[in-house]
Design a protein around this motif. Structure first.
Motif, short mmCIF file in Angstrom:
data_model
loop_
_atom_site.label_atom_id
_atom_site.label_comp_id
_atom_site.label_asym_id
_atom_site.label_seq_id
_atom_site.Cartn_x
_atom_site.Cartn_y
_atom_site.Cartn_z
N ALA A 149 -8.01 -0.90 -41.50
CA ALA A 149 -8.50 -1.81 -40.54
C ALA A 149 -7.30 -2.55 -39.98
O ALA A 149 -7.29 -2.55 -38.72
CB ALA A 149 -9.60 -2.62 -41.00
N SER A 151 -5.24 -0.24 -37.59
CA SER A 151 -5.91 -0.13 -36.41
C SER A 151 -6.02 -1.24 -35.62
O SER A 151 -6.04 -0.84 -34.22
CB SER A 151 -7.32 0.55 -36.59
OG SER A 151 -8.31 -0.48 -37.16
N HIS A 197 -19.18 -0.78 -43.17
CA HIS A 197 -18.99 -2.11 -42.84
C HIS A 197 -20.48 -2.99 -43.16
O HIS A 197 -21.28 -2.23 -43.31
CB HIS A 197 -19.00 -2.18 -41.20
CG HIS A 197 -17.80 -2.03 -40.59
ND1 HIS A 197 -17.11 -0.76 -40.04
CD2 HIS A 197 -16.76 -3.16 -40.40
CE1 HIS A 197 -16.02 -1.07 -39.62
NE2 HIS A 197 -15.64 -2.16 -39.91
N THR A 245 -14.87 -7.60 -40.24
CA THR A 245 -14.15 -7.65 -41.36
C THR A 245 -14.36 -7.80 -42.72
O THR A 245 -13.88 -8.16 -43.58
CB THR A 245 -13.14 -8.70 -41.02
OG1 THR A 245 -13.67 -9.98 -40.87
CG2 THR A 245 -12.18 -8.59 -39.58
#
Length: 170
Positions: free
Chosen positions: A109, A112, A10, A58
């Motif tokens: 991502a 999830s 991230h 994100t």
């Protein structure tokens, strides 16, 4: 088997300046396309906007063995999808699978988060744009929400006739 020289994590707010530099460097490839060469002079995602996306969790960064960013993917959750805002990799790190890996991480991502799709807008006929994304499982999409992204692209000076929206259904 050759050792992979990068990892993905991230992004952190401290990465923002590096991400802007990567985006500017990666855009230089557009100089090879006469009609789009002006994109090489474009500005990166504003740091305030990038900070928002990082805080949302994100933005994913590919880093070298010294944890220095060499590529990134910025995205945002919009309704039931994760929309990719930008994917950029430093020129000297391209063609090593980093872009594909960043897309894979974004897809994971989105899954999830129980989202239904991974989406983006891109150039239809630029080899490293729509054809590349099609290889990864994206298909051209024409829904209303994505049309709004194309209209925003046009407002930002991107030639709408050359753009398309794409989605990977999850």
């Amino acid at each position: 088997m050759k050792e992979r020289l990068w990892t993905i994590r991230h992004a952190h707010p401290s990465d923002i300046d590096a991400l802007g530099g990567i985006e500017v460097a990666a855009a230089q490839v557009f100089q090879s396309l006469e009609a789009l060469s002006w994109l090489a002079e474009g500005e990166p995602i504003p740091s305030g906007r990038q900070h928002q996306l990082i805080e949302a969790g994100t933005v994913f960064v590919a880093t070298d063995t010294h944890n220095q960013p060499v590529g990134f993917l910025s995205a945002e959750v919009l309704e039931d999808r994760l929309h990719i805002v930008e994917v950029s990799v430093l020129p000297e790190w391209q063609r090593m699978g980093i872009g594909r890996a960043l897309i894979d991480v974004a897809r994971d991502a989105a899954i999830s988060l129980h989202l239904r799709a991974l989406t983006l807008t891109t150039f239809r006929h630029v080899a490293w744009n729509a054809p590349f994304y099609a290889e990864l499982g994206f298909e051209e999409a024409h829904d209303t929400a994505l049309q709004q992204h194309l209209e925003t692209d046009a407002q930002n000076g991107l030639p709408i006739k050359d753009r398309c929206a794409m989605a990977m259904v999850l």
